[in-house]
Write an enzyme that holds these catalytic residues in place. Structure first.
Site, PDB file in Angstrom:
ATOM      1  N   HIS A 123     -12.107   5.172  10.962  1.00 29.40           N
ATOM      2  CA  HIS A 123     -11.700   4.278  12.050  1.00 29.40           C
ATOM      3  C   HIS A 123     -12.644   4.345  13.248  1.00 29.40           C
ATOM      4  O   HIS A 123     -12.384   3.729  14.282  1.00 29.40           O
ATOM      5  CB  HIS A 123     -10.270   4.601  12.499  1.00 29.40           C
ATOM      6  CG  HIS A 123      -9.239   4.191  11.499  1.00 29.40           C
ATOM      7  ND1 HIS A 123      -8.974   2.866  11.219  1.00 29.40           N
ATOM      8  CD2 HIS A 123      -8.406   4.919  10.702  1.00 29.40           C
ATOM      9  CE1 HIS A 123      -8.034   2.804  10.290  1.00 29.40           C
ATOM     10  NE2 HIS A 123      -7.682   4.026   9.963  1.00 29.40           N
ATOM     11  N   TYR A 145      -4.470   5.899  16.466  1.00 33.12           N
ATOM     12  CA  TYR A 145      -4.065   6.461  15.173  1.00 33.12           C
ATOM     13  C   TYR A 145      -3.410   7.821  15.330  1.00 33.12           C
ATOM     14  O   TYR A 145      -2.605   8.222  14.474  1.00 33.12           O
ATOM     15  CB  TYR A 145      -5.256   6.492  14.210  1.00 33.12           C
ATOM     16  CG  TYR A 145      -5.405   5.140  13.558  1.00 33.12           C
ATOM     17  CD1 TYR A 145      -4.607   4.775  12.492  1.00 33.12           C
ATOM     18  CD2 TYR A 145      -6.275   4.196  14.080  1.00 33.12           C
ATOM     19  CE1 TYR A 145      -4.677   3.524  11.929  1.00 33.12           C
ATOM     20  CE2 TYR A 145      -6.353   2.926  13.521  1.00 33.12           C
ATOM     21  CZ  TYR A 145      -5.552   2.595  12.441  1.00 33.12           C
ATOM     22  OH  TYR A 145      -5.613   1.340  11.899  1.00 33.12           O
ATOM     23  N   GLN A 167       0.838  -1.194   0.000  1.00 35.70           N
ATOM     24  CA  GLN A 167       0.000   0.000   0.000  1.00 35.70           C
ATOM     25  C   GLN A 167       0.878   1.251   0.000  1.00 35.70           C
ATOM     26  O   GLN A 167       2.000   1.249   0.527  1.00 35.70           O
ATOM     27  CB  GLN A 167      -0.947   0.007   1.189  1.00 35.70           C
ATOM     28  CG  GLN A 167      -0.287  -0.129   2.541  1.00 35.70           C
ATOM     29  CD  GLN A 167      -1.278  -0.080   3.690  1.00 35.70           C
ATOM     30  OE1 GLN A 167      -2.437   0.265   3.495  1.00 35.70           O
ATOM     31  NE2 GLN A 167      -0.832  -0.402   4.888  1.00 35.70           N
ATOM     32  N   ARG A 184      -1.268   8.363  17.686  1.00 35.75           N
ATOM     33  CA  ARG A 184       0.112   7.919  17.921  1.00 35.75           C
ATOM     34  C   ARG A 184       0.817   7.620  16.606  1.00 35.75           C
ATOM     35  O   ARG A 184       1.967   8.023  16.381  1.00 35.75           O
ATOM     36  CB  ARG A 184       0.051   6.672  18.820  1.00 35.75           C
ATOM     37  CG  ARG A 184       1.334   5.893  19.006  1.00 35.75           C
ATOM     38  CD  ARG A 184       1.615   4.834  17.970  1.00 35.75           C
ATOM     39  NE  ARG A 184       0.460   4.149  17.449  1.00 35.75           N
ATOM     40  CZ  ARG A 184       0.525   3.299  16.428  1.00 35.75           C
ATOM     41  NH1 ARG A 184       1.666   3.072  15.821  1.00 35.75           N
ATOM     42  NH2 ARG A 184      -0.573   2.706  15.982  1.00 35.75           N
TER      43      ARG A 184
END
Length: 748
Positions: free
Chosen positions: A430, A277, A148, A279
């Site tokens: 998320h 996320y 990715q 972090r």
């Protein structure tokens, strides 16, 4: 060890003698290093070698690591694997070692490190010229080195630092070769070549922006720098096209690094995707910001949006438990903590470029390492000079949304008890469908848990290390959280398009009284026609050994519904005050919306106005007391149904089910008490100290709960459901007694 110390001593003497001379040299605007390390900073580091313990220890460890890699030789496998596979892990390893080797070259002035960086970069240049798109097709934006573009961006963020460190070691011809065949095409591929990845507001795009911008800063390429800051110009995207996480591309037409600061961060520094996320995103946010500060100081990047990047570090540290583990809000893996390398970066940069908060030094000491750059030296000197103080976590309310107007997260702390109350916005792709949910901790151990994510990060055997289907079928569903589920349907029907339009609203937050910490919030959109108001408090009472939690969930609806109210406790059931039946054959609680993953292990009818459950976990006792009526069903459930690959943890819950109810109230307390020692085989204070809960008033404006201890003492908690400002004055009558107070709640 002795040889390394001798080297430090020689370098210290040499550079100390030359420091005065070099400091008077003229400054070339295009000198290198300039990105993260600076020439002035390198001079100061060299002069300090051997005298700053934590810096020297970090340097020794990094040197040992890179020397081993050099001795082992360069490995350049053809990309073919998902996360956790050999080719993925090797290229990930290469990028980190390249960055570290570049730093060692600058600090130790040893040519072997520059040569190693040069040789590896040239091998990447030779490979990249003919490298096709990665063969794994799962990602919405495939990379070349990795499956990715996100990981390709990781690579460029690290390697740009290495290139900066060896820039002057390379000849002009070598630099032109690398920039023409590797760096410029690499930056173009992850941006212009993959706008669906790059041109949006998301942690993925932040990495992409930082990657393009950092290599642009090193190469002095203004086009790349502008593309990083503001996104791709004149690019039209379908804003309704989804990525594989369920998020939307080119959100509101905004893109670029500055948009990724403006949109996800609230003024308090809360990041809308949650601490896990945040972090992950903090490294590109801060490392690129440091580069911009050093190369483009006129941008004043650390002052952007009233200094929110530095504020966000304090917010993130407060979103961790007593052990430093981040609370698993939204998609979050348990166990991720501020000991990760990204938080070493965050702490050091925050200290160096911020207010030099001495509390950060205690965290840096616990991390036991620093960055090998200007900010790391600043922290190391602060520790050496005895400036460290404790980082004191207190109750805090963090707003969500770009302007702080989209709900938030409240953390209530009282002694060793921590309650995390989530009333935030959706959290982008998320986010979970769990309005007004919470989790509860004692000394860093979960009392009531949030499940977190369904993923085995970087473990190839489990779905290539990526999100599992159970993340959507279980972890994101409302029933997986400690909040109300109506009619076995998740909040917003588990639709991102709906959930992203709404957020909960703060009723009040109060932390002034050290004995009573309270947060209250409303949710009016999770279910059409239904409003939820949840008030949560951590109360210190002299009759109880430890602070306890009081939870009041008020549900108002325009029609009768079924409500399920779970408690995801961890540990072993000790006893109940109700009789329950256990089935011979396990059946699932339902067929969809997460219910298909729950086995029913026990059933009961509530037999009293207070139902009690006690359990033992890791040597500590806990008791739940909850108001019930004779029509309530009590269920013991366990996660793991319809999970043939064993992707889910087999953990338990106690659930209160209330059918055919229109307006209703759930009230409970959770006590932490006593403990058990397997060494002495002794149990201390294993019984509940709360005798009874009683609802004494419930109107549109007020709810009052009476709490009676086993000692017979009675306390009254009254919460303002409306008009809950700190300045509001209240007068009500309960059982022929008048109560008057100012503020959001009353407790006595």
């Amino acid at each position: 060890m002795k040889s390394f110390q001798t080297l430090l001593l020689v370098l210290t003497v040499f550079y100390s003698c030359n420091e005065k001379k070099e400091s008077t040299d003229s400054v070339d605007d295009n000198q290198h290093p300039k990105l993260i390390l600076t020439k002035k900073g390198v001079d100061k580091i060299r002069a300090s070698l051997g005298s700053v313990p934590i810096f020297d220890k970090t340097l020794e460890k990094v040197k040992k690591e890179v020397d081993a890699e050099i001795a082992d030789g360069i490995k350049m496998p053809i990309p073919k694997d998902y996360s956790g596979g050999y080719s993925h892990d090797q290229h990930k390893r290469n990028m980190v070692v390249l960055q570290k080797a570049g730093v060692l070259y600058q600090i130790l002035d040893d040519e072997k490190y520059a040569k190693y960086v040069k040789d590896m970069l040239m091998q990447y240049e030779a490979m990249y010229k003919t490298l096709p798109v990665h063969p794994k097709t799962r990602s919405y934006a495939r990379g070349k080195l990795f499956w990715q573009c996100l990981n390709d961006s990781n690579w460029l963020v690290y390697v740009s630092q290495a290139y900066d460190c060896v820039y002057n070691y390379l000849s002009e011809e070598e630099r032109n070769k690398l920039e023409t065949n590797l760096f410029k095409p690499f930056a173009d591929f992850i941006s212009i070549g993959n706008p669906q990845f790059y041109q949006r507001v998301h942690n993925h795009s932040t990495w992409g922006n930082a990657a393009v911008g950092m290599i642009g800063l090193v190469m002095d390429d203004q086009e790349l720098i502008d593309r990083a800051l503001y996104g791709i110009k004149d690019l039209k995207l379908n804003t309704t096209e989804k990525d594989d996480d369920g998020g939307f591309l080119n959100k509101d037409g905004k893109a670029g690094f500055l948009a990724n600061i403006e949109e996800p961060f609230s003024p308090d520094g809360y990041y809308n995707e949650g601490p896990y996320y945040q972090r992950y995103a903090m490294y590109p946010f801060l490392i690129f910001a440091e580069g911009l500060h050093n190369v483009k100081p006129e941008l004043k990047i650390f002052e952007y949006k009233e200094g929110v990047l530095l504020k966000s570090i304090n917010a993130l540290l407060n979103l961790s438990d007593a052990d430093g583990d981040f609370f698993p809000l939204n998609d979050g893996q348990k166990g991720m903590s501020y000991y990760t390398s990204a938080l070493v970066t965050a702490v050091d940069i925050s200290y160096h470029f911020g207010t030099q908060d001495s509390g950060l030094l205690s965290i840096a000491s616990a991390q036991d390492r620093v960055l090998l750059d200007d900010s790391g030296l600043s922290v190391a000197l602060g520790i050496k000079n005895g400036k460290a103080t404790s980082f004191n976590k207190k109750s805090i309310n963090l707003s969500d949304g770009p302007k702080g107007e989209q709900g938030g997260v409240a953390i209530l702390r009282n002694e060793d008890i921590e309650l995390v109350f989530k009333y935030a916005a959706q959290g982008s792709s998320h986010g979970h469908y769990d309005k007004l949910s919470y989790s509860l901790y004692e000394k860093g151990e979960e009392i009531l848990q949030d499940y977190g994510l369904a993923r085995f990060v970087n473990i190839e055997q489990k779905g290539g290390g990526n999100y599992l289907k159970e993340n959507k079928t279980w972890a994101k569903q409302t029933i997986a959280h400690n909040t109300v589920t109506q009619n076995e349907t998740s909040h917003f029907n588990a639709k991102y398009e709906i959930g992203s339009q709404h957020h909960s609203v703060l009723n009040y937050f109060s932390s002034e009284n050290e004995n009573v910490q309270v947060a209250s919030a409303k949710e009016a959109n999770a279910y059409p026609g239904t409003e939820m108001l949840r008030t949560m408090a951590i109360i210190k009472d002299e009759d109880l050994e430890k602070p306890y939690m009081l939870d009041i969930m008020k549900v108002t609806s325009n029609e009768a519904n079924q409500y399920d109210f779970p408690y995801y406790f961890l540990g072993q059931v000790l006893n109940t005050n109700f009789k329950y039946d256990t089935p011979k054959t396990l059946n699932t609680l339902g067929t969809k919306n997460g219910y298909q993953h729950l086995y029913v292990e026990g059933t009961a009818k509530a037999s009293s106005e207070n139902s009690k459950l006690s359990w033992l976990n890791k040597g500590k006792f806990y008791t739940l007391t909850t108001l019930t009526n004779n029509n309530d069903e009590l269920l013991f459930t366990r996660i793991g149904a319809n999970d043939p690959e064993f992707n889910l943890r087999r953990e338990a819950a106690f659930m209160l089910r209330r059918k055919n109810a229109k307006n209703t109230l759930f009230v409970s307390t959770i006590e932490a008490h006593g403990g058990y020692s397997p060494v002495t085989e002794s149990a201390v204070n294993s019984n509940s100290s709360i005798k009874e809960l009683q609802l004494v008033l419930d109107t549109e404006d007020y709810t009052a709960i009476q709490i009676t201890s086993e000692k017979g003492n009675i306390k009254l908690f009254i919460t303002a459901n409306t008009n809950a400002s700190k300045e509001a004055k209240h007068t009500i009558k309960i059982n022929d007694k008048n109560y008057e107070w100012s503020g959001s709640y009353y407790f006595e």
